[in-house]
Every structure is written in structure tokens, then in C-alpha cells.
Design an enzyme around this catalytic site. Sequence first.
Site, PDB file in Angstrom:
ATOM      1  N   ASP C 107       0.833  -1.203   0.000  1.00  0.00           N
ATOM      2  CA  ASP C 107       0.000   0.000   0.000  1.00  0.00           C
ATOM      3  C   ASP C 107       0.867   1.251   0.000  1.00  0.00           C
ATOM      4  O   ASP C 107       0.522   2.258  -0.621  1.00  0.00           O
ATOM      5  CB  ASP C 107      -0.898   0.028   1.251  1.00  0.00           C
ATOM      6  CG  ASP C 107      -1.996  -1.015   1.180  1.00  0.00           C
ATOM      7  OD1 ASP C 107      -2.399  -1.385   0.059  1.00  0.00           O
ATOM      8  OD2 ASP C 107      -2.440  -1.465   2.252  1.00  0.00           O
ATOM      9  N   GLY C 108       2.008   1.162   0.685  1.00  0.00           N
ATOM     10  CA  GLY C 108       2.898   2.317   0.728  1.00  0.00           C
ATOM     11  C   GLY C 108       3.375   2.732  -0.658  1.00  0.00           C
ATOM     12  O   GLY C 108       3.618   3.908  -0.914  1.00  0.00           O
ATOM     13  N   ASN C 188      -4.610   8.957   1.533  1.00  0.00           N
ATOM     14  CA  ASN C 188      -5.163   8.427   2.782  1.00  0.00           C
ATOM     15  C   ASN C 188      -5.570   9.536   3.747  1.00  0.00           C
ATOM     16  O   ASN C 188      -6.729   9.655   4.100  1.00  0.00           O
ATOM     17  CB  ASN C 188      -4.116   7.580   3.537  1.00  0.00           C
ATOM     18  CG  ASN C 188      -4.125   6.119   3.158  1.00  0.00           C
ATOM     19  OD1 ASN C 188      -5.070   5.628   2.558  1.00  0.00           O
ATOM     20  ND2 ASN C 188      -3.052   5.420   3.510  1.00  0.00           N
ATOM     21  N   ASP C 189      -4.563  10.287   4.205  1.00  0.00           N
ATOM     22  CA  ASP C 189      -4.862  11.155   5.330  1.00  0.00           C
ATOM     23  C   ASP C 189      -3.809  12.232   5.579  1.00  0.00           C
ATOM     24  O   ASP C 189      -2.649  12.108   5.212  1.00  0.00           O
ATOM     25  CB  ASP C 189      -5.031  10.330   6.614  1.00  0.00           C
ATOM     26  CG  ASP C 189      -3.993   9.219   6.740  1.00  0.00           C
ATOM     27  OD1 ASP C 189      -2.866   9.383   6.245  1.00  0.00           O
ATOM     28  OD2 ASP C 189      -4.315   8.184   7.343  1.00  0.00           O
ATOM     29  N   TYR C 231      -5.054   4.738   9.130  1.00  0.00           N
ATOM     30  CA  TYR C 231      -4.843   5.186  10.516  1.00  0.00           C
ATOM     31  C   TYR C 231      -6.173   5.436  11.244  1.00  0.00           C
ATOM     32  O   TYR C 231      -6.343   5.086  12.420  1.00  0.00           O
ATOM     33  CB  TYR C 231      -4.021   6.469  10.505  1.00  0.00           C
ATOM     34  CG  TYR C 231      -3.239   6.770  11.755  1.00  0.00           C
ATOM     35  CD1 TYR C 231      -3.387   6.036  12.928  1.00  0.00           C
ATOM     36  CD2 TYR C 231      -2.318   7.821  11.771  1.00  0.00           C
ATOM     37  CE1 TYR C 231      -2.640   6.343  14.066  1.00  0.00           C
ATOM     38  CE2 TYR C 231      -1.570   8.125  12.902  1.00  0.00           C
ATOM     39  CZ  TYR C 231      -1.746   7.378  14.046  1.00  0.00           C
ATOM     40  OH  TYR C 231      -1.009   7.674  15.170  1.00  0.00           O
ATOM     41  N   SER C 234      -7.597   2.437  12.912  1.00  0.00           N
ATOM     42  CA  SER C 234      -6.877   2.103  14.140  1.00  0.00           C
ATOM     43  C   SER C 234      -7.309   3.009  15.294  1.00  0.00           C
ATOM     44  O   SER C 234      -7.339   2.607  16.451  1.00  0.00           O
ATOM     45  CB  SER C 234      -5.368   2.260  13.925  1.00  0.00           C
ATOM     46  OG  SER C 234      -4.928   1.506  12.812  1.00  0.00           O
TER      47      SER C 234
HETATM   48  N1  LIG Z   1      -1.474   3.186  14.101  1.00  0.00           N
HETATM   49  C1  LIG Z   1      -1.711   3.177  12.808  1.00  0.00           C
HETATM   50  O1  LIG Z   1      -2.576   2.463  12.325  1.00  0.00           O
HETATM   51  C2  LIG Z   1      -0.920   4.059  11.893  1.00  0.00           C
HETATM   52  C3  LIG Z   1      -1.252   4.080  10.561  1.00  0.00           C
HETATM   53  N2  LIG Z   1      -0.602   4.859   9.678  1.00  0.00           N
HETATM   54  C4  LIG Z   1      -1.082   4.858   8.287  1.00  0.00           C
HETATM   55  O2  LIG Z   1      -0.084   4.447   7.435  1.00  0.00           O
HETATM   56  C5  LIG Z   1      -0.238   5.121   6.212  1.00  0.00           C
HETATM   57  C6  LIG Z   1       1.068   5.084   5.473  1.00  0.00           C
HETATM   58  O3  LIG Z   1       1.221   3.764   5.063  1.00  0.00           O
HETATM   59  P1  LIG Z   1       2.663   3.139   4.808  1.00  0.00           P
HETATM   60  O4  LIG Z   1       3.531   4.141   4.163  1.00  0.00           O
HETATM   61  O5  LIG Z   1       2.448   1.826   4.159  1.00  0.00           O
HETATM   62  O6  LIG Z   1       3.144   2.990   6.285  1.00  0.00           O
HETATM   63  P2  LIG Z   1       3.399   1.679   7.157  1.00  0.00           P
HETATM   64  O7  LIG Z   1       4.414   0.848   6.495  1.00  0.00           O
HETATM   65  O8  LIG Z   1       3.676   2.148   8.526  1.00  0.00           O
HETATM   66  O9  LIG Z   1       2.052   0.843   7.093  1.00  0.00           O
HETATM   67  C7  LIG Z   1       0.853   1.206   7.542  1.00  0.00           C
HETATM   68  C8  LIG Z   1      -0.083   0.019   7.367  1.00  0.00           C
HETATM   69  O10 LIG Z   1      -1.330   0.517   6.888  1.00  0.00           O
HETATM   70  C9  LIG Z   1      -1.707  -0.170   5.691  1.00  0.00           C
HETATM   71  N3  LIG Z   1      -2.452   0.762   4.858  1.00  0.00           N
HETATM   72  C10 LIG Z   1      -1.993   1.868   4.242  1.00  0.00           C
HETATM   73  N4  LIG Z   1      -3.026   2.492   3.612  1.00  0.00           N
HETATM   74  C11 LIG Z   1      -4.123   1.753   3.837  1.00  0.00           C
HETATM   75  C12 LIG Z   1      -5.483   1.893   3.469  1.00  0.00           C
HETATM   76  N5  LIG Z   1      -5.914   2.935   2.764  1.00  0.00           N
HETATM   77  N6  LIG Z   1      -6.374   0.958   3.888  1.00  0.00           N
HETATM   78  C13 LIG Z   1      -5.964  -0.082   4.606  1.00  0.00           C
HETATM   79  N7  LIG Z   1      -4.691  -0.278   5.000  1.00  0.00           N
HETATM   80  C14 LIG Z   1      -3.776   0.650   4.609  1.00  0.00           C
HETATM   81  C15 LIG Z   1      -0.437  -0.660   5.102  1.00  0.00           C
HETATM   82  O11 LIG Z   1      -0.657  -1.782   4.273  1.00  0.00           O
HETATM   83  C16 LIG Z   1       0.359  -1.012   6.343  1.00  0.00           C
HETATM   84  O12 LIG Z   1      -0.017  -2.265   6.841  1.00  0.00           O
HETATM   85  C17 LIG Z   1      -0.684   6.499   6.612  1.00  0.00           C
HETATM   86  O13 LIG Z   1      -1.399   7.142   5.586  1.00  0.00           O
HETATM   87  C18 LIG Z   1      -1.535   6.216   7.819  1.00  0.00           C
HETATM   88  O14 LIG Z   1      -2.897   6.132   7.445  1.00  0.00           O
HETATM   89  C19 LIG Z   1       0.418   5.667  10.077  1.00  0.00           C
HETATM   90  C20 LIG Z   1       0.796   5.694  11.411  1.00  0.00           C
HETATM   91  C21 LIG Z   1       0.152   4.892  12.416  1.00  0.00           C
END
Ligand SMILES: NC(=O)C1=CN([C@@H]2O[C@H](COP(=O)(O)OP(=O)(O)OC[C@H]3O[C@@H](n4cnc5c(N)ncnc54)[C@H](O)[C@@H]3O)[C@@H](O)[C@H]2O)C=CC1
Lengths: 347, 347, 347, 347
Positions: C107-108, C188-189, C231, C234
Site C-alpha cells: 500500500d505504501g 489516505n490522510d 490510521y 486504528s
Molecule cells: N497506528 C496506525 O494504524 C498508523 C497508521 N498509519 C497509516 O499508514 C499510512 C502510510 O502507510 P505506509 O507508508 O504503508 O506505512 P506503514 O508501512 O507504517 O504501514 C501502515 C499500514 O497501513 C496499511 N495501509 C496503508 N493504507 C491503507 C489503506 N488505505 N487501507 C488499509 N490499509 C492501509 C499498510 O498496508 C500497512 O499495513 C498512513 O497514511 C496512515 O494512514 C500511520 C501511522 C500509524
Amino acid sequence: NDLDTNRPPAEVRQKIGDEYSAEHLLRWSQPPRTVLIVKKPNDERTRAAFLEIVRWLRSEYPYMNIVVEPAVAEELGEEVSGLHVISKDNMVEYSRTIDFAITLGGDGTILHASSLFPRAVPPIISFSLGTLGFLLPFGFQDYQTALIKVIEGSVPLLLRMRLTCAIFRNDGRRVMYDGLDQDLQAMNDITLHRGHNPHLTVIDCSVGGEFLTDAVADGLIVSTPTGSTAYSLSAGGPIVHPAVQSLLLTPICPRSLSFRPALLPPYLTVRLRLSKNSRGTAQVSVDGRDVYLLGKEEYVEVRMSQFPIPCVSRTRHGKDWVRDINQTLKWNQSFTNRHGDGDSEPW
Amino acid sequence: NDLDTNRPPAEVRQKIGDEYSAEHLLRWSQPPRTVLIVKKPNDERTRAAFLEIVRWLRSEYPYMNIVVEPAVAEELGEEVSGLHVISKDNMVEYSRTIDFAITLGGDGTILHASSLFPRAVPPIISFSLGTLGFLLPFGFQDYQTALIKVIEGSVPLLLRMRLTCAIFRNDGRRVMYDGLDQDLQAMNDITLHRGHNPHLTVIDCSVGGEFLTDAVADGLIVSTPTGSTAYSLSAGGPIVHPAVQSLLLTPICPRSLSFRPALLPPYLTVRLRLSKNSRGTAQVSVDGRDVYLLGKEEYVEVRMSQFPIPCVSRTRHGKDWVRDINQTLKWNQSFTNRHGDGDSEPW
Amino acid sequence: NDLDTNRPPAEVRQKIGDEYSAEHLLRWSQPPRTVLIVKKPNDERTRAAFLEIVRWLRSEYPYMNIVVEPAVAEELGEEVSGLHVISKDNMVEYSRTIDFAITLGGDGTILHASSLFPRAVPPIISFSLGTLGFLLPFGFQDYQTALIKVIEGSVPLLLRMRLTCAIFRNDGRRVMYDGLDQDLQAMNDITLHRGHNPHLTVIDCSVGGEFLTDAVADGLIVSTPTGSTAYSLSAGGPIVHPAVQSLLLTPICPRSLSFRPALLPPYLTVRLRLSKNSRGTAQVSVDGRDVYLLGKEEYVEVRMSQFPIPCVSRTRHGKDWVRDINQTLKWNQSFTNRHGDGDSEPW
Amino acid sequence: NDLDTNRPPAEVRQKIGDEYSAEHLLRWSQPPRTVLIVKKPNDERTRAAFLEIVRWLRSEYPYMNIVVEPAVAEELGEEVSGLHVISKDNMVEYSRTIDFAITLGGDGTILHASSLFPRAVPPIISFSLGTLGFLLPFGFQDYQTALIKVIEGSVPLLLRMRLTCAIFRNDGRRVMYDGLDQDLQAMNDITLHRGHNPHLTVIDCSVGGEFLTDAVADGLIVSTPTGSTAYSLSAGGPIVHPAVQSLLLTPICPRSLSFRPALLPPYLTVRLRLSKNSRGTAQVSVDGRDVYLLGKEEYVEVRMSQFPIPCVSRTRHGKDWVRDINQTLKWNQSFTNRHGDGDSEPW
Ligand SMILES: NC(=O)C1=CN([C@@H]2O[C@H](COP(=O)(O)OP(=O)(O)OC[C@H]3O[C@@H](n4cnc5c(N)ncnc54)[C@H](O)[C@@H]3O)[C@@H](O)[C@H]2O)C=CC1
Ligand SMILES: NC(=O)C1=CN([C@@H]2O[C@H](COP(=O)(O)OP(=O)(O)OC[C@H]3O[C@@H](n4cnc5c(N)ncnc54)[C@H](O)[C@@H]3O)[C@@H](O)[C@H]2O)C=CC1
Ligand SMILES: NC(=O)C1=CN([C@@H]2O[C@H](COP(=O)(O)OP(=O)(O)OC[C@H]3O[C@@H](n4cnc5c(N)ncnc54)[C@H](O)[C@@H]3O)[C@@H](O)[C@H]2O)C=CC1
Ligand SMILES: NC(=O)C1=CN([C@@H]2O[C@H](COP(=O)(O)OP(=O)(O)OC[C@H]3O[C@@H](n4cnc5c(N)ncnc54)[C@H](O)[C@@H]3O)[C@@H](O)[C@H]2O)C=CC1
């Protein structure tokens, strides 16, 4: 240190299964001789309150030793003479000499007071100075009545359970904190958090030596009942009455739809290990203070402490708690009518 | 019916994708001639308000036809003469004749008003009478200013989306409701609930003809944005601004840790079928009124209605909404200090 | 840049109120000539996939220009010749030249691809390579069939709404990001978070120029429907179908019992200002990338972007979404029996 | 009754503050002579299991008295002779005579067994028969090994706390239930619910004689730790380990944004009174059985029972609990990849 103490203060301990409502009563066998005053730094209102309370204590109980932390002595030593100070490298002196403690400030001030006592804690009476105070039963305006009762009469004590936390490297060696060979004590909570790391942490949790779950999350909180209304509440946890002996495990923003908070019994040890799959480190905090940055496969062990905080309460039977969750936390506020009589602006 | 109407009132319809903020303005091409007044029954305060408003309308707008429901005519017909009544078996007359409607009571009163219009709804202005009113922008004290603006000037309208609901037997035949060959219209929500049945219901959900999920739960709510602050909110759903075209699906006490509420687009039809594995029936309610007891393999189909409720608003741009969620729902109330000046009881 | 393009690619834009289900179809007026391949760096499996796809494209569509980012050219330029590169200081070239894009990774990777297009985005097809992929409709094994359909046939496009974000100093001056005079785009956000700051942030929120609320919290998320499963999920937010045009506001660990997530209409601008009462700074992140550290009274403005991401979908009518929330997120998993036949360990 | 018992079975009691992990061990001073078998009615699989277990007990322990409920004797008395029956109007016989009990069925079966013992409960061993079983540590296939250990060896017992519930009219008179002058005992929960009443109930809650809150809601649950994974979980409550002595208060769909679940200490009595402002009645249920319809100002009092259920466990230290919340409740399921190798359908 020039402190003259004729006897060790009584040690308040707590065992698993102790019934610890607010039923405990503080009664002195000999009058208390040494008081610690902990104050919030650099706050005008607190400074005035401190000066007033010292003046009053000196006139009413001239024999009473007044102890402060080094920073307070520095801040106010010129204005007030005769304050006793316990130096940073002699922290055991706190437990050895203090008969009771007063805190002036907010919730953070009593958390700080707790951190001064790595083992048994003397009774603590906390005064609020205008800011939010869930842990602060007394308004400052009542200080004289309250202190007279503490020193001369008998007051209800609420034993607030603490947690101990030990930190380990991946090879099992203990991490010393502040050079201390002592477990850290938490009144609210032990938290692991990704901090400034943008990526999720992965934390392996086990209880009683058995695998419990893997937390893929911003972080994880192990909280006392007292801490249930602090960070854990913000993260979605339940409100736990201070007399329910338990460890509350609450995830912070988990990547899971089904990570409901859980309450564990006080005899279990929780081990939180940063997984080797975690993309970054995890910050360990004790009552909001950062204490260590956990690397991969390093871990913390959290368990119930035998050294609770005996907090002077206003009421018995935990009535303060009912008032606090209603008035301070605004628990279960009902929806009410917007239009009272006449409060509607004309169109 | 003795009502003299010279033209059909304008029909307000809504399509998927319509931008429907509070930007709509009500402006009459010809002055309104017929008003429906819907009132909460058996309430002293509402009765007085009704009488006052009728008196005032008669003196200011003597040509205006005043229509009421049969029950209101019965309750107040002796006191007020000349009220028009639309009988229960002639409900289409409401849509055909009413230029605008006034509701006096609580949120339930406007929900009831909605139920009178199975198709297009005229503009509705709602006055609160002391009880909680999320859907009630006006306090009764302002009625004169407000009604003059509605009748003579131009007022903002908020188009509140409705849902239509059709009920089917297991063989696919439509269930007639009240003898009506018409879909039911919901302003808040369509709910399936186990009701007095002690056992969990099992509801098969599909959207757009495709299996979505099985709800093992007390029940399930399909709500409008308006209804997001009604039952759905109590069941844990988010707050949805009335201008976000969507169907909100919220479970009631599901046997699952991971049944998060979901928002669906307005072009999808939701089908809820009582599973043949369900241990009991499910009560179907529309805006809180029980309408049918669903047996096994019977189902309801819910979709966005093309007939919204045009609600007269106090403000444009949905400012009322911000005020309502803050003042009425007490959204995001912060924790505040218990000790104001002097509010602490002495010990 | 040596890229030969004979015409500007079509710009996909989105207006408020657009009906944007997966009903959009991609059909080329002239065959696509230029493809961008975005790959996750330093991953063996992705590297192999990249090489395979380039080889296949070269043999099947020899006229096709293959564009990569500078880092990819560096990583693989020795192995593959003839790759076109767009340099960092010429980002507008992406929008000007690319006909469609391929992402290989997780997804990243697609979030990263989004960040390359500050304005209109070409159709993107995303292949998953073994890791969790909510945004990844295609498994790599299907790449040939899928690409042939994209290049020669017609495929459904899901327009995923983006947000734009502008950052301002306390005096109202715009903060330039990467020297760019352009709003940031989020798929995303946009998140504000206390980061490594141990203390709560205080964020003043207003919508449409009107005060909405004060968030005393770890942070605050403004998310797209797509980001509702990232995020925001979560942090406790609802699941929002990508076709529900809306801005989702979700608090992160708020100090309030009543801060329920809220959905705002797409025509509103959300302004988030770090309060002067906040004890520390707030980290602004766009799709998980840290972009700015907000000081007191600095603010960000977030609104719906007119430049969505056109994602190539496997199915029409959003069927992928139903599958994703069930299979990937494990939405509404029911409790099932532990004892299958024989899976119980003997005592 | 023809039952020959030479001594009263040992009474298992529980006090506040008892440490009650799974550390209790069952050891007989004299071999058990009388077993109660409780079975789910009208279920083919359970019937077969019952017959098999009776046959086996008769051959291995011919001296053992086998007791069943009247309904079971009716259902199976023709097939099996020599079953002892305790009649409905002589329920005290259960507590007086039974040495241990076996349940065959689902969670409901052990809840039913609990209802047979208004006072002390003998050890209970529960076998699952294919349906979900959170309270069922043993699969039926293991029955021989398990029963031999119960009868001859020593097995860990988990003391599951119960609640007692007394119902009162508005004048303070006790409501007799089933003609019994005895408090009702709940293993899971005491629930008040609006039932088929379409309107919200208003329930005044007090604890320890002091006003706690007003619940405007569908209902309210007071649950044991065991019941925390039953209705309370569905209503949003936390998971509570069975060894955390506490009363869990969880609202059902409250009209409030801030009604977070709360845990109360076991020494408090909770009183739930139907408010005179409530628009309807409230159904009182004990472990899912409807027992009384509460009118205005009638109330129930709930407190910790001194008679827990001693459940035979598979493991010590509550390991079953860890397995159950993970495997049965699917607690904290992580999101996993949809695309395994080859599980993606071709386009
Ligand atoms: N505690 C949490 O859940 C946190 C979530 N994030 C999210 O991570 C995103 C960035 O993703 P990465 O660069 O991959 O960072 P990352 O490698 O830290 O992964 C974040 C996780 O979220 C998943 N993900 C990303 N976008 C998604 C979506 N639209 N729907 C469902 N799952 C999704 C990815 O597959 C990965 O498992 C940010 O936009 C933010 O939304 C960021 C920080 C904390
Ligand atoms: N998002 C959040 O809610 C966060 C909360 N915290 C909490 O802050 C605590 C440290 O407190 P401070 O040093 O004052 O930090 P702080 O100045 O950042 O304040 C945290 C807030 O929590 C309140 N608080 C502290 N203990 C409480 C309790 N037991 N019950 C109810 N409210 C309580 C304080 O009055 C203050 O409003 C930590 O133990 C942690 O629990 C820490 C980080 C984030
Ligand atoms: N546990 C709960 O929260 C339940 C809620 N309801 C809701 O009640 C509605 C029917 O309302 P009444 O006939 O007045 O029944 P009611 O007299 O039982 O009142 C329900 C409450 O919800 C409020 N309400 C109604 N619509 C609202 C809205 N859109 N936003 C905010 N508050 C709203 C009313 O003011 C009242 O306080 C149903 O459509 C359903 O949504 C129905 C059953 C249970
Ligand atoms: N929406 C809900 O979740 C509702 C739950 N219940 C619960 O059902 C219980 C009665 O159970 P049954 O007679 O079997 O009724 P039932 O046949 O309606 O089943 C309730 C479900 O809860 C499960 N269950 C029961 N006790 C449990 C426990 N302690 N932990 C985990 N799961 C448990 C059962 O296995 C079954 O799947 C009540 O005590 C109440 O807690 C009752 C009504 C609604």
C-alpha cells in the site's frame, strides 16, 4: 543531610487479594515530624500557595521538618530559609525520613511525587491549584482544615496500586535506570509508543510466561486502576475503580478491528517485547516520563507493585470516585435541551 | 375534503450525487395557501402553543388553510373551529395539498410528520417545546419572526435525505403496510431488532446484490445522515453531517469484536434477510415505529429515497449542525476542573 | 528529458457531488505510449517482478516508453537499459507525460505514487507482492492479463478521492514544501500528532470558517474514504466506502469521553490550528510522511482535491471493497467453535 | 427422593479479596458418589453423548448415582433406567446431594446448570458438542480421560464468580421468584432491557447507597468477569480475566456519547431502579432468562455472590483463557494478506 528522625516511618505495603477500598485510616502512633512538599515548578499560583503553606506550618507546627527537592530549594531558598533538601543521589532518604507528603499543583505533581519513592510511600495529601485534577481531592482553600486533620486527627486513606517495571536487553540483562538498581514504579501507567517513528510498532505480549498476543499498533499501555482514567481512557479503555486490583492492557491505535482492552489479574506478570519484525524502536514511558528507547527484542516486564500510594481522601467508601467520574470526566453526560427559556437567538 | 387548492405544490426531489448542503433557498412563486400543523398529542405546553399559533395565523394570514390530523381535530376541534382534516384513508392528500408544515413538539413530532408524506414532502418548520431537540432549529418564542420569513421572505432549506424501505416475504412477494402499496419512508433509520426475543438474531446482509456480511447481533440499523445522531449514535456509530449522501450501517450489540460501523454510497440497495439459522424473529422499525415482525428468510430492502425532507434552517452552511453537536450532543466535551473558586465543600 | 510525447494525457478531475462509483471506464482514444513503474525499494521480490514486467512490456509493446524514478534508475539502471527518468526538480513532467502507472509493492507504494502527482493523476494499476494490500486489487501472478486489458481493452476505474493540504504560519503566510508552491495531496490522510513530544497537543478545529471543536489529544486525522481503513480505523473510525464523498475527522487518543468520529461534506474546508495553549509542537504527516512541524498558532487547511487517483479495479460496482473489508480487514468476524473434530489436545 | 447420600458435599464459597486464580485443586476426601448430568434438550448429538457417557459411567463406576432433571428423565427415561430425578419443588436437593456435575451442550447448558444451584455449587465439568463454547474447556472426544481425572485424580478448578440479584417493588418489598425466597444467581450477567418496548428506558443507578448515574438507554448490564465475554462484550465492554474480582457495568446503546463501561469493586452493591421518568417497563434477565418485568420505581440489587461456580479446567494459571480469547473470540486478529500464492481469481 541534617534531618533528625527518630524512627523509620511505617511502610505501607499491599498484597495480591488485599481488600483495598478507602477503608484504611491514617492514625499516627507519634505525631508526624517530617513533611515533604512537592510543588509544580515555575507557576505563580503554586509558588504563592507554597509560601503560604510553609508560613502556616511554621507557626502551627514549629517542630515540623519541611523537606523539598533541590530544584525547589533553588527556586525559593532565598525567600524561605530552613528548608531541608534531599539530594538526587540519595533518593532512599525520601522513604527513610518523610512522614507524609503534600503536593501542590496538578495530577502531574502527584505523579512526580510518586516517582520519588521507589519503595514504600508515605501518606500523600494533594491540593489542586486551579487545573484539572482527577487525583486531587482537595481544593487549596481548604488546606488548613485538611492539614490539621492529617497531622492531628485521623483521615481516610485510599491505597492506589502501583506497577513496577523492569527493562531488559535482548540478552536478558537488566537496564539500569538513572544508575538505580531498582524497578521503576508507576502510579498511572507504563506505555510503549512509536513516538516520532512514523511506522507502526510490533510488540509481542506475554502474560505469566505464555504468549498472549502481538500488538501491531502505535503503542500499548499497561495501566493501574488509577491510570484507567489517564492515557488508557483516551485510547478507549474502561473506567476502573481504584479498588479493583488489576492490570489494564489497552492498545493505542492498533491495526486490528478486534483489539478490545483487557483486564488481567494482579498476580500475572506482563512482558512486552519489541518484535524483531518491528520497523522501528519503541519509547518506554512511566507515568508520562520517557525512560528508555526499546530496541528490537528488548523488553519490559510489568507487574503489580507491593508499594501503593496511600492517598489522603476526603471521603470514605470511594465517594470521591463517583464525584470525579461524574464531575471531572463528565461520564455519561445526557443530551439536554438546547432551548432553555429564552436562550435561543432571534433569527 | 373541502380544501381549495389551485395548484400542486412543488415537489422536492433528490438524486444521487446532488449537492445538498443548506444552500437551498425557499422562495414562493405564489404565496403559500395551505399549512399543516403537526403537534405532539396530550401535552399541555404543546396544546397552548398550538392554540396561540392558530390564533396568530388567523389574524395575520386569514386566507391560509390550516390542516390537522384527525386526532388533533378530535382533541382541539371544539376549541378551534374551521380546521381542515385529512382522513387516514386519503393520505395522498397531504402531498397534494400542503404548501408547508409546522411541527410543535420534539424530534418525534417531525419524524411523525415525515411519516405522513410517503412521497414528496413540503418544507417543514419545527419548533421545540422544551424537550431535547436535535432536529428542532427554532425555539417556540421565535415563532412569529420565523413564520413571517417562511411565508413572505426566503429561508434556507436543509434537504434531509430519507430512506425507503420495502418488506418482502420469503417467496419474494411484497408485504403491504397499512394496506398501502407504497414504500415506507424513514427520516432517521430502519432498524431490525430481536425485541422481546431473548435470543440473538442472525441477519444476512447484502449490498448491490452481493453478500456483505452476517450479523449475529441484537439487531442492525440502516440510518440516514440525520439518523446518525439517533439510535446509531447510541450503538456506537459516527456522526455524519446531513450533507454527506450515504447509508450508515451500524450493528446493535454484535457477537463480534470486529463489526465496525460502515458507510455505504447512496446508489447501493441494502438487503437484510432474517437468516434461517436465526433462533427468533426480528422486529422491523421505521423511525422508531414497529412496522413488521420479520420471519425467517423474510427480508427488507433499504435504499436512498428520492423524497427528502426540506427542513427550514436558521442558518446557511449547516452552522446549526455545528451548534447542535456541540451544545445538544455535548460532542468532545473536555475534562474540566472540578474546583472552581469556592465550589469545593469543606471537609 | 528525452521523452517523446505527442499529446497531453487526459486529466481526470472530480467535482463535489460527482457520482464516483467504480462505474468509470478507461478507454484510450490513442494507445498509451508512456508508462511509469513505481516500485518499493530494496526488496528482492519486487526487484524480480520489476525485471519481469519490463522484459514482458518490451517484447509485447516495444514502442512503450518506460519511466522510473531516479532511485530506481540507480538501483536497476545497470541491469536494464533504456529506462526514462524524471528528475526531482521537474516533477510536473510526471503529470505531463505519463499515460498510466504501475505500482509494485505494498500500500505504501501506491501512496508514494500518489505523491508524485501534485495535480492530475493518470490511471494506476497496482500489483501486490506478498504483503498486506488493501489498495492492491491485483496479485502479481495476473500481471499479463491485467496489463493487456489496461493497454488494449477497457477496464473499470475507481476514482479515489484525495485531499489537498496547505500549511500556514501564524501570520497567514504559506509554508512552501520542498520548494514547491503547490498544495500537498493525500490519498489516505493528513495527520497532526504529538510525535515524540510527551504532552498532549491542543488543536483548534474549524470548518467552513466556523469554530468546530478543540481537540486535546495525541493528534487528529483528516482522512479520505480510502484512508478510513488506514490510521483512522486504528483510531476507532468507521469504514467508509470509497464512493461516499466525505472528509472523515477522527481523533487520536483524545482526553474526552465524547469525541466520536465525524464525517463532513466535501465542500467544507477544515482548518487545524495548533493552539497557543498547546504544550508542544505537532507533527504534520501526509499519507504517513512527515512534512512539517507545526508551531503554536500555525495551521493547516485541508479540503477535497479535484485530482482523484483513478485506480484500475478488478470489478465494477465496488465488489473489491466488499471482499477487502471481509478478507483483508476481517470485518465482523464471527466467533466460531474452537472444537472442530479432533482439534482438542488430550488432557 | 431415593438418593442415598452419606454426607453433605463440601461447600465452595468465595469472599471478597479471595485470590481466585485457577490455583484451586479438586481432591476428594471420599470418592464422589452422585453425579448430575445436565444436557441441552432436543439435540441429537447431545442425546447420543448423554447415552454414551451414562453407559460408560455405569460400567466404570457402577456405584455412582446419576441424577438428571425431570425433563431429561422424560426425554430419555425409557431408554435408560435407574436415573435419579430431583423434582422442581425440591431444588435444595441439588445442593444437598450432588458431588459433581457434568454438562453436555453449549454455553447455555452450563448457565442452566448454574441456575439449579441457588447456593453452593459442586464442581462442574463441561463438554462442548460442536457449538461455540467459551465456557467449555473440554471436547466430548476426551470425556473418558477427563472424567477419570475428576473422579479419581486431582484437577484444577477455576472458581467463576457469580452475582446475586434481588428484585424489589417500589415499596421495598422483595419480589419472590418462582416462589423462592432466594436471591437469583447469575454466572454471566443481570440485564435490564427495554425489550419489545420501543422507547428508551431510564434507569437510576446507585452504588453503595450513593447515586452513580442515570442510564437513558436500551438497557444496562451488570456482568461478572465470566460474563465480560458474553452480552457485555457485544455492548462494547472490555475483556475481564475471570480472576479479577469485579462487577462490570456496561450500558446497552446509551443516549450519551460518554457512557464508558466501568468496573466496580466486589464489595459494592449496585442498585438499578426504573426511573419514574421512564416511558416504559424494563425486562430483567438473569443469564439470558427473563425473570421479571420491572415497573416504575421498582428496582434490583446486584452484588457479588459468595457461591462461585467451581469449573474443572484443562490447565492451571488460566491458560485456557488466553487460548479462548485468541481462538474463540478472535481477539486482536491482525490484518493479513489476501493474496497468498495463487488465491487470486484471474480477471
Ligand atoms: N497506528 C496506525 O494504524 C498508523 C497508521 N498509519 C497509516 O499508514 C499510512 C502510510 O502507510 P505506509 O507508508 O504503508 O506505512 P506503514 O508501512 O507504517 O504501514 C501502515 C499500514 O497501513 C496499511 N495501509 C496503508 N493504507 C491503507 C489503506 N488505505 N487501507 C488499509 N490499509 C492501509 C499498510 O498496508 C500497512 O499495513 C498512513 O497514511 C496512515 O494512514 C500511520 C501511522 C500509524
Ligand atoms: N493522549 C493522552 O491522553 C495522553 C495521556 N498521557 C497521560 O499523562 C500522564 C502524565 O500526566 P502529566 O505528567 O500530567 O502529563 P500531561 O501534562 O501531558 O497531562 C496529561 C493529562 O492527564 C491528566 N491525568 C493524569 N493522570 C490522570 C489520572 N490518573 N486520571 C485522570 N486524569 C489524569 C492530567 O490532569 C492532564 O490533564 C501519563 O501517565 C499518561 O497516562 C500521556 C500521553 C498522552
Ligand atoms: N437506544 C436508543 O438510542 C434508541 C433510539 N431510538 C431512536 O429513536 C427514534 C425515534 O424517536 P422518538 O420517536 O422520539 O422516540 P423516543 O421518544 O424513544 O426518543 C428517542 C430519542 O432520540 C432523540 N432523537 C430522535 N431523532 C434524533 C436525531 N435524528 N438526532 C438526535 N436525536 C434524535 C429524541 O429526541 C429522543 O431523545 C428512532 O428513529 C431511533 O433512531 C429508538 C430506540 C432506541
Ligand atoms: N447481543 C448479545 O450479545 C446478547 C447476548 N446475550 C448473552 O447470552 C447469555 C445467555 O446465553 P445463552 O443462553 O447461550 O443464549 P444464546 O443462545 O442467545 O447465546 C448467546 C451466545 O453467547 C455465548 N456465550 C454465553 N455465555 C458466554 C460467555 N460467558 N462468554 C462468551 N460467550 C458466551 C453463547 O455461546 C452464544 O453464542 C446471556 O447471559 C447474555 O450474556 C443475551 C442477549 C443478547
